[in-house]
Design a protein around this motif. Structure first.
Motif, PDB file in Angstrom:
ATOM      1  N   ILE A   1      31.923  37.461  27.405  1.00 46.08           N
ATOM      2  CA  ILE A   1      32.886  37.557  28.499  1.00 46.08           C
ATOM      3  C   ILE A   1      34.057  38.368  27.993  1.00 46.08           C
ATOM      4  N   ALA A   2      34.240  39.525  28.577  1.00 47.19           N
ATOM      5  CA  ALA A   2      35.284  40.448  28.148  1.00 47.19           C
ATOM      6  C   ALA A   2      35.177  40.664  26.656  1.00 47.19           C
ATOM      7  N   ASN A   3      36.260  40.453  25.993  1.00 46.76           N
ATOM      8  CA  ASN A   3      36.330  40.679  24.563  1.00 46.76           C
ATOM      9  C   ASN A   3      35.612  39.628  23.738  1.00 46.76           C
ATOM     10  N   ARG A   4      35.362  38.519  24.352  1.00 48.24           N
ATOM     11  CA  ARG A   4      34.914  37.392  23.551  1.00 48.24           C
ATOM     12  C   ARG A   4      33.465  37.008  23.795  1.00 48.24           C
ATOM     13  N   ARG A   5      32.957  36.231  22.855  1.00 50.32           N
ATOM     14  CA  ARG A   5      31.582  35.783  22.976  1.00 50.32           C
ATOM     15  C   ARG A   5      31.581  34.264  23.035  1.00 50.32           C
ATOM     16  N   ILE A   6      31.175  33.757  24.182  1.00 49.02           N
ATOM     17  CA  ILE A   6      31.199  32.313  24.396  1.00 49.02           C
ATOM     18  C   ILE A   6      29.870  31.721  23.964  1.00 49.02           C
ATOM     19  N   TYR A   7      29.927  30.780  23.058  1.00 53.87           N
ATOM     20  CA  TYR A   7      28.712  30.106  22.596  1.00 53.87           C
ATOM     21  C   TYR A   7      28.572  28.766  23.288  1.00 53.87           C
ATOM     22  N   LYS A   8      27.336  28.474  23.667  1.00 53.45           N
ATOM     23  CA  LYS A   8      27.081  27.143  24.225  1.00 53.45           C
ATOM     24  C   LYS A   8      25.713  26.634  23.796  1.00 53.45           C
ATOM     25  N   LEU A   9      25.531  25.350  23.895  1.00 55.58           N
ATOM     26  CA  LEU A   9      24.288  24.731  23.438  1.00 55.58           C
ATOM     27  C   LEU A   9      23.130  25.060  24.376  1.00 55.58           C
ATOM     28  N   ARG A  10      21.962  25.166  23.779  1.00 52.48           N
ATOM     29  CA  ARG A  10      20.729  25.242  24.565  1.00 52.48           C
ATOM     30  C   ARG A  10      20.063  23.874  24.498  1.00 52.48           C
ATOM     31  N   PRO A  11      19.625  23.335  25.613  1.00 47.85           N
ATOM     32  CA  PRO A  11      19.085  21.971  25.602  1.00 47.85           C
ATOM     33  C   PRO A  11      17.702  21.853  24.956  1.00 47.85           C
ATOM     34  N   GLU A  12      16.923  22.915  24.977  1.00 48.32           N
ATOM     35  CA  GLU A  12      15.519  22.794  24.570  1.00 48.32           C
ATOM     36  C   GLU A  12      15.299  22.152  23.197  1.00 48.32           C
ATOM     37  N   PRO A  13      15.970  22.610  22.147  1.00 47.44           N
ATOM     38  CA  PRO A  13      15.696  22.003  20.833  1.00 47.44           C
ATOM     39  C   PRO A  13      16.028  20.520  20.801  1.00 47.44           C
ATOM     40  N   PHE A  14      17.040  20.143  21.547  1.00 45.32           N
ATOM     41  CA  PHE A  14      17.412  18.728  21.566  1.00 45.32           C
ATOM     42  C   PHE A  14      16.359  17.908  22.303  1.00 45.32           C
ATOM     43  N   GLN A  15      15.818  18.520  23.327  1.00 44.56           N
ATOM     44  CA  GLN A  15      14.742  17.821  24.035  1.00 44.56           C
ATOM     45  C   GLN A  15      13.513  17.682  23.149  1.00 44.56           C
ATOM     46  N   GLU A  16      13.266  18.745  22.389  1.00 45.40           N
ATOM     47  CA  GLU A  16      12.119  18.673  21.476  1.00 45.40           C
ATOM     48  C   GLU A  16      12.336  17.565  20.451  1.00 45.40           C
ATOM     49  N   LEU A  17      13.557  17.504  19.935  1.00 44.13           N
ATOM     50  CA  LEU A  17      13.893  16.445  18.998  1.00 44.13           C
ATOM     51  C   LEU A  17      13.658  15.075  19.636  1.00 44.13           C
ATOM     52  N   ASP A  18      14.064  14.981  20.872  1.00 46.87           N
ATOM     53  CA  ASP A  18      13.908  13.723  21.589  1.00 46.87           C
ATOM     54  C   ASP A  18      12.431  13.335  21.713  1.00 46.87           C
ATOM     55  N   SER A  19      11.605  14.289  22.052  1.00 49.58           N
ATOM     56  CA  SER A  19      10.165  14.009  22.164  1.00 49.58           C
ATOM     57  C   SER A  19       9.593  13.586  20.813  1.00 49.58           C
ATOM     58  N   TRP A  20      10.029  14.280  19.778  1.00 46.43           N
ATOM     59  CA  TRP A  20       9.553  13.959  18.443  1.00 46.43           C
ATOM     60  C   TRP A  20       9.930  12.523  18.085  1.00 46.43           C
ATOM     61  N   LEU A  21      11.144  12.146  18.442  1.00 45.22           N
ATOM     62  CA  LEU A  21      11.608  10.795  18.137  1.00 45.22           C
ATOM     63  C   LEU A  21      10.814   9.738  18.901  1.00 45.22           C
ATOM     64  N   ASP A  22      10.263  10.118  20.020  1.00 46.46           N
ATOM     65  CA  ASP A  22       9.450   9.181  20.798  1.00 46.46           C
ATOM     66  C   ASP A  22       8.425   8.470  19.933  1.00 46.46           C
ATOM     67  N   SER A  23       7.738   9.246  19.126  1.00 51.99           N
ATOM     68  CA  SER A  23       6.703   8.659  18.266  1.00 51.99           C
ATOM     69  C   SER A  23       7.298   7.609  17.345  1.00 51.99           C
ATOM     70  N   TYR A  24       8.540   7.822  16.964  1.00 55.28           N
ATOM     71  CA  TYR A  24       9.149   6.927  16.004  1.00 55.28           C
ATOM     72  C   TYR A  24       9.709   5.660  16.649  1.00 55.28           C
ATOM     73  N   ARG A  25       9.945   5.750  17.943  1.00 60.62           N
ATOM     74  CA  ARG A  25      10.446   4.549  18.621  1.00 60.62           C
ATOM     75  C   ARG A  25       9.452   3.410  18.505  1.00 60.62           C
ATOM     76  N   ARG A  26       8.180   3.763  18.598  1.00 63.74           N
ATOM     77  CA  ARG A  26       7.148   2.727  18.445  1.00 63.74           C
ATOM     78  C   ARG A  26       7.328   1.982  17.142  1.00 63.74           C
ATOM     79  N   MET A  27       7.644   2.753  16.106  1.00 56.10           N
ATOM     80  CA  MET A  27       7.798   2.128  14.791  1.00 56.10           C
ATOM     81  C   MET A  27       8.877   1.061  14.805  1.00 56.10           C
ATOM     82  N   TRP A  28      10.084   1.458  15.231  1.00 54.72           N
ATOM     83  CA  TRP A  28      11.141   0.450  15.099  1.00 54.72           C
ATOM     84  C   TRP A  28      11.022  -0.627  16.171  1.00 54.72           C
TER      85      TRP A  28
END
Lengths: 108, 108
Positions: A60-87
DNA sequence: ACATAATATTACTTGACAGGAATATTCTTT
DNA sequence: AAAGAATATTCCTGTCAAGTAATATTATGT
């Protein structure tokens, strides 16, 4: 699960950046200010985060605005699913144990 | 959130070890066999995982059985909670958009 | 076009870490 | 006690990544 995601988050300053960007998208300078990092460091960390797909940039103009992308966090969440069974299995056993203590259930 | 957890998971072989231990606790030798790693490497990776609190060890006779500890995964889960809001907000906006497309809701 | 602001990149140095080979430790069995 | 199995540790080497400083790039405003 992609180890690159963990790698990007393994560096304390980058983890701080991600936590900061959770509140709102920000330009490089403000990230550097708030986290008391030098600008070049900040840019380099953002590059790593970007290549790992954790953030995206919107110029945006002179600057570069960084923001999060949700996908990797969702992937992390899915991965954690398997581990929920454990605990949860452990919690169940704790449940059983508490029930035994209260005489609600006999020992197997 | 503890960066040490991410650091431990950032190494591909260690991530493999963790995924393997999710199925069942295992002694060092079997971990090495299944993942085609040398025994010393395996021990060293297990040491890192152990120091990060991701695994614990239970000595049985000659062998040392490693198994996952749930706490770090639960911590990860809590940390992710904050991020769920982010992607759910985006999903909501997608929902809105889809509703607009279907004429169910006017544009704001 | 030029000066300036915002950001990215490069070169350099240093420290951390992974793999491999060799060795040490610990426990079991006889 | 000695031998053997399972695991841990040490030493070495090479690679990668982070911090710093300097410089390059890109976009803005005059």
């Amino acid at each position: 699960m992609n180890a690159q995601t963990f790698n990007a988050l393994a560096e304390p300053n980058r983890l701080d950046i991600v936590d900061l960007l959770l509140e709102e998208p920000l330009p490089v300078g403000e990230i550097a200010d708030k986290l008391k990092l030098n600008q070049p460091q900040t840019s380099k960390h953002l590059r790593v985060l970007s290549e790992a797909g954790l953030v995206e940039v919107q110029p945006i103009a002179n600057r570069r605005i960084y923001k999060l992308r949700p996908e990797p966090f969702q992937e992390l969440d899915s991965w954690l699913d398997s581990y929920r069974r454990m605990w949860e299995a452990r919690m169940d056993r704790l449940d059983d144990y508490l029930n035994v203590l209260q005489g609600k259930k006999p020992l197997n």
